[in-house]
Design a protein around this motif. Structure first.
Motif, short mmCIF file in Angstrom:
data_model
loop_
_atom_site.label_atom_id
_atom_site.label_comp_id
_atom_site.label_asym_id
_atom_site.label_seq_id
_atom_site.Cartn_x
_atom_site.Cartn_y
_atom_site.Cartn_z
N VAL A 5 0.84 -1.20 0.00
CA VAL A 5 0.00 0.00 0.00
C VAL A 5 0.87 1.24 0.00
O VAL A 5 1.81 1.36 0.79
CB VAL A 5 -0.92 0.02 1.25
CG1 VAL A 5 -1.75 1.29 1.28
CG2 VAL A 5 -1.80 -1.21 1.29
N ASP A 6 0.58 2.16 -0.90
CA ASP A 6 1.16 3.51 -0.83
C ASP A 6 0.16 4.37 -0.07
O ASP A 6 -1.03 4.36 -0.37
CB ASP A 6 1.36 4.10 -2.23
CG ASP A 6 2.62 3.60 -2.90
OD1 ASP A 6 3.49 3.01 -2.22
OD2 ASP A 6 2.75 3.81 -4.12
N GLY A 7 0.65 5.12 0.92
CA GLY A 7 -0.21 5.98 1.71
C GLY A 7 0.20 7.45 1.59
O GLY A 7 1.38 7.75 1.42
N TYR A 39 -7.93 2.28 -5.22
CA TYR A 39 -7.46 3.66 -5.13
C TYR A 39 -8.49 4.42 -4.32
O TYR A 39 -9.66 4.47 -4.70
CB TYR A 39 -7.34 4.25 -6.54
CG TYR A 39 -6.82 5.66 -6.60
CD1 TYR A 39 -5.49 5.91 -6.93
CD2 TYR A 39 -7.64 6.75 -6.34
CE1 TYR A 39 -5.01 7.21 -6.99
CE2 TYR A 39 -7.17 8.05 -6.39
CZ TYR A 39 -5.85 8.26 -6.73
OH TYR A 39 -5.37 9.55 -6.80
N TRP A 71 -4.86 6.23 -0.28
CA TRP A 71 -4.02 5.05 -0.38
C TRP A 71 -4.32 4.33 -1.68
O TRP A 71 -5.40 4.42 -2.24
CB TRP A 71 -4.19 4.12 0.83
CG TRP A 71 -5.57 3.63 1.08
CD1 TRP A 71 -6.13 2.46 0.64
CD2 TRP A 71 -6.58 4.29 1.85
NE1 TRP A 71 -7.42 2.37 1.09
CE2 TRP A 71 -7.72 3.47 1.85
CE3 TRP A 71 -6.63 5.49 2.56
CZ2 TRP A 71 -8.90 3.81 2.50
CZ3 TRP A 71 -7.80 5.83 3.21
CH2 TRP A 71 -8.91 5.00 3.17
N VAL A 73 -3.67 0.44 -3.36
CA VAL A 73 -3.34 -0.94 -3.03
C VAL A 73 -2.83 -1.66 -4.28
O VAL A 73 -3.43 -1.55 -5.35
CB VAL A 73 -4.57 -1.67 -2.44
CG1 VAL A 73 -4.22 -3.11 -2.07
CG2 VAL A 73 -5.13 -0.91 -1.25
N ARG A 80 3.83 -2.71 -7.43
CA ARG A 80 3.73 -1.27 -7.17
C ARG A 80 4.79 -0.50 -7.95
O ARG A 80 4.50 0.50 -8.59
CB ARG A 80 3.86 -1.00 -5.68
CG ARG A 80 3.86 0.47 -5.32
CD ARG A 80 5.29 1.01 -5.22
NE ARG A 80 5.42 1.84 -4.05
CZ ARG A 80 6.53 1.99 -3.37
NH1 ARG A 80 7.62 1.36 -3.69
NH2 ARG A 80 6.58 2.77 -2.35
N TYR A 111 4.23 10.84 2.32
CA TYR A 111 4.04 9.70 1.44
C TYR A 111 4.94 8.56 1.89
O TYR A 111 6.07 8.80 2.33
CB TYR A 111 4.36 10.08 -0.01
CG TYR A 111 4.59 8.90 -0.92
CD1 TYR A 111 3.51 8.17 -1.41
CD2 TYR A 111 5.87 8.49 -1.27
CE1 TYR A 111 3.72 7.08 -2.23
CE2 TYR A 111 6.08 7.41 -2.09
CZ TYR A 111 5.00 6.69 -2.57
OH TYR A 111 5.19 5.61 -3.37
N SER A 116 1.49 -4.81 4.10
CA SER A 116 0.29 -5.12 4.88
C SER A 116 0.62 -6.23 5.88
O SER A 116 1.38 -7.16 5.57
CB SER A 116 -0.86 -5.53 3.96
OG SER A 116 -0.55 -6.70 3.25
#
Length: 121
Positions: A5-7, A39, A71, A73, A80, A111, A116
């Motif tokens: 996950v990018d947050g 997204y 975020w 996924v 990613r 960022y 996970s």
């Protein structure tokens, strides 16, 4: 298989919310087209919880700003990296916002990538 996950956490001037939402809608479509699983973009609503650090504080909000958390996924970190390379090369992303007047200050955005560790669906 665990997801990656990018947050994102960013302050956004309240009057730029509609502009930001249009940009986020386009960005979400681009990420999904290139393989992102999900997204999400969310704007602050219930942010001032007593005895807890406020998201406004964490995002460094000014008086006229709210908070956006978002975020993306992915199936894995490798996916990613592959998907983000495609997204960053996609000309639709470059055309999404006015570089001289962006909807938010990119330098104030937090960022990071996250592994996970628990997932329920």
């Amino acid at each position: 298989m665990s997801h990656y996950v990018d947050g994102f956490l960013l302050p956004l001037a309240s009057e730029k919310l509609a502009e930001y939402q249009q940009m986020a809608n386009k960005a979400g479509a681009v990420w999904k087209e290139h393989g992102a699983i999900a997204y999400w973009e969310c704007v602050g609503d219930d942010l001032d919880i007593q005895d807890m650090t406020s998201f406004r504080t964490s995002a460094g909000c000014k008086d006229n700003e709210t908070v956006v958390i978002a975020w993306i996924v992915y199936p894995s970190r490798e996916e990613r990296d592959r998907i983000n390379a495609l997204v960053m090369a996609d000309p639709r992303l470059a055309d999404m916002c006015d570089k001289d007047n962006p909807p938010f200050d990119f330098k104030r955005m937090a960022y990071g990538g996250f592994k996970s560790i628990v997932r329920y669906e």
